[in-house]
Design a protein around this motif. Structure first.
Motif, short mmCIF file in Angstrom:
data_model
loop_
_atom_site.label_atom_id
_atom_site.label_comp_id
_atom_site.label_asym_id
_atom_site.label_seq_id
_atom_site.Cartn_x
_atom_site.Cartn_y
_atom_site.Cartn_z
N UNK A 22 0.83 -1.21 0.00
CA UNK A 22 0.00 0.00 0.00
C UNK A 22 0.87 1.26 0.00
N UNK A 23 2.00 1.22 0.70
CA UNK A 23 2.91 2.37 0.72
C UNK A 23 3.47 2.66 -0.67
N UNK A 24 3.87 1.63 -1.38
CA UNK A 24 4.42 1.81 -2.74
C UNK A 24 3.36 2.44 -3.64
N UNK A 25 2.15 1.94 -3.56
CA UNK A 25 1.06 2.49 -4.38
C UNK A 25 0.77 3.93 -3.98
N UNK A 26 0.71 4.18 -2.68
CA UNK A 26 0.46 5.54 -2.20
C UNK A 26 1.58 6.50 -2.61
N UNK A 27 2.80 6.01 -2.57
CA UNK A 27 3.93 6.83 -2.99
C UNK A 27 3.82 7.18 -4.47
N UNK A 28 3.38 6.23 -5.30
CA UNK A 28 3.21 6.54 -6.71
C UNK A 28 2.11 7.59 -6.92
N UNK A 45 10.99 3.16 -10.97
CA UNK A 45 10.86 1.92 -10.19
C UNK A 45 9.55 1.90 -9.40
N UNK A 46 9.24 3.01 -8.74
CA UNK A 46 8.00 3.09 -7.97
C UNK A 46 6.79 2.96 -8.89
N UNK A 47 6.84 3.63 -10.05
CA UNK A 47 5.74 3.54 -11.01
C UNK A 47 5.54 2.11 -11.50
N UNK A 48 6.63 1.45 -11.89
CA UNK A 48 6.54 0.08 -12.38
C UNK A 48 6.01 -0.86 -11.30
N UNK A 49 6.49 -0.68 -10.08
CA UNK A 49 6.04 -1.53 -8.97
C UNK A 49 4.56 -1.30 -8.67
N UNK A 50 4.17 -0.04 -8.61
CA UNK A 50 2.76 0.28 -8.33
C UNK A 50 1.86 -0.21 -9.46
N UNK A 51 2.30 -0.07 -10.68
CA UNK A 51 1.48 -0.54 -11.80
C UNK A 51 1.31 -2.05 -11.75
N UNK A 52 2.37 -2.77 -11.38
CA UNK A 52 2.28 -4.22 -11.27
C UNK A 52 1.33 -4.59 -10.12
#
Length: 95
Positions: A22-28, A45-52
Protein backbone atom coordinates in the motif's frame (compact mmCIF):
# COMPACT_ATOMS: atom_id res chain seq x y z
CA UNK A 1 1.71 -20.93 23.65
CA UNK A 2 4.44 -21.42 21.05
CA UNK A 3 1.83 -21.89 18.30
CA UNK A 4 0.37 -18.49 19.23
CA UNK A 5 3.75 -16.88 18.73
CA UNK A 6 4.17 -18.56 15.35
CA UNK A 7 0.77 -17.29 14.26
CA UNK A 8 1.57 -13.89 15.69
CA UNK A 9 4.84 -13.54 13.78
CA UNK A 10 3.29 -14.84 10.56
CA UNK A 11 0.42 -12.40 10.99
CA UNK A 12 2.89 -9.58 11.54
CA UNK A 13 4.77 -10.48 8.35
CA UNK A 14 1.51 -10.50 6.38
CA UNK A 15 0.51 -7.11 7.80
CA UNK A 16 3.93 -5.60 7.04
CA UNK A 17 3.85 -6.89 3.45
CA UNK A 18 0.37 -5.42 2.97
CA UNK A 19 1.59 -2.11 4.42
CA UNK A 20 4.60 -2.04 2.09
CA UNK A 21 2.44 -2.77 -0.93
CA UNK A 22 0.00 0.00 0.00
CA UNK A 23 2.91 2.37 0.72
CA UNK A 24 4.42 1.81 -2.74
CA UNK A 25 1.06 2.49 -4.38
CA UNK A 26 0.46 5.54 -2.20
CA UNK A 27 3.93 6.83 -2.99
CA UNK A 28 3.21 6.54 -6.71
CA UNK A 29 -0.07 8.45 -6.30
CA UNK A 30 1.81 11.21 -4.49
CA UNK A 31 4.58 11.28 -7.11
CA UNK A 32 1.99 11.45 -9.88
CA UNK A 33 0.09 14.29 -8.24
CA UNK A 34 3.32 16.21 -7.61
CA UNK A 35 4.42 15.62 -11.23
CA UNK A 36 7.61 13.74 -10.35
CA UNK A 37 10.24 13.37 -13.07
CA UNK A 38 9.41 10.07 -14.76
CA UNK A 39 12.89 9.90 -16.27
CA UNK A 40 14.28 9.44 -12.73
CA UNK A 41 15.16 5.81 -12.01
CA UNK A 42 13.58 5.82 -8.54
CA UNK A 43 10.34 7.33 -9.83
CA UNK A 44 10.29 4.79 -12.67
CA UNK A 45 10.86 1.92 -10.19
CA UNK A 46 8.00 3.09 -7.97
CA UNK A 47 5.74 3.54 -11.01
CA UNK A 48 6.54 0.08 -12.38
CA UNK A 49 6.04 -1.53 -8.97
CA UNK A 50 2.76 0.28 -8.33
CA UNK A 51 1.48 -0.54 -11.80
CA UNK A 52 2.28 -4.22 -11.27
CA UNK A 53 0.63 -4.22 -7.82
CA UNK A 54 -2.45 -2.35 -9.06
CA UNK A 55 -2.67 -4.05 -12.44
CA UNK A 56 -6.13 -5.37 -11.64
CA UNK A 57 -7.50 -1.93 -10.75
CA UNK A 58 -5.48 0.24 -13.14
CA UNK A 59 -7.84 2.00 -15.56
CA UNK A 60 -10.84 0.54 -13.74
CA UNK A 61 -12.44 3.97 -13.61
CA UNK A 62 -13.00 6.23 -16.62
CA UNK A 63 -12.96 9.71 -15.15
CA UNK A 64 -12.22 12.53 -17.60
CA UNK A 65 -9.32 13.80 -15.52
CA UNK A 66 -6.17 11.64 -15.53
CA UNK A 67 -5.37 12.47 -11.90
CA UNK A 68 -8.78 11.19 -10.80
CA UNK A 69 -8.22 7.89 -12.64
CA UNK A 70 -4.83 7.47 -10.96
CA UNK A 71 -6.12 8.32 -7.48
CA UNK A 72 -9.22 6.11 -7.81
CA UNK A 73 -7.59 3.14 -9.55
CA UNK A 74 -4.38 2.97 -7.57
CA UNK A 75 -6.07 4.14 -4.38
CA UNK A 76 -8.58 1.31 -4.58
CA UNK A 77 -5.75 -1.20 -4.85
CA UNK A 78 -3.96 0.31 -1.83
CA UNK A 79 -7.12 0.19 0.28
CA UNK A 80 -7.88 -3.39 -0.75
CA UNK A 81 -4.34 -4.51 0.07
CA UNK A 82 -4.54 -2.85 3.48
CA UNK A 83 -8.00 -4.21 4.26
CA UNK A 84 -7.44 -7.75 3.02
CA UNK A 85 -3.85 -7.97 4.28
CA UNK A 86 -4.75 -6.88 7.79
CA UNK A 87 -7.87 -9.06 7.85
CA UNK A 88 -5.74 -12.08 6.96
CA UNK A 89 -3.08 -11.03 9.49
CA UNK A 90 -5.70 -10.75 12.24
CA UNK A 91 -7.06 -14.15 11.32
CA UNK A 92 -3.56 -15.69 11.44
CA UNK A 93 -2.88 -14.02 14.79
CA UNK A 94 -5.84 -15.91 16.25
CA UNK A 95 -4.45 -19.30 15.23
Amino acid sequence: MSSYRKGGSAGTVIAVIADIMAFIIGLWILMYLLDANRANDFVQFIHDSARWLAGWSHDLFTFDEAWARVVAGYGLAAVVYLFVGHAIANRVHRL
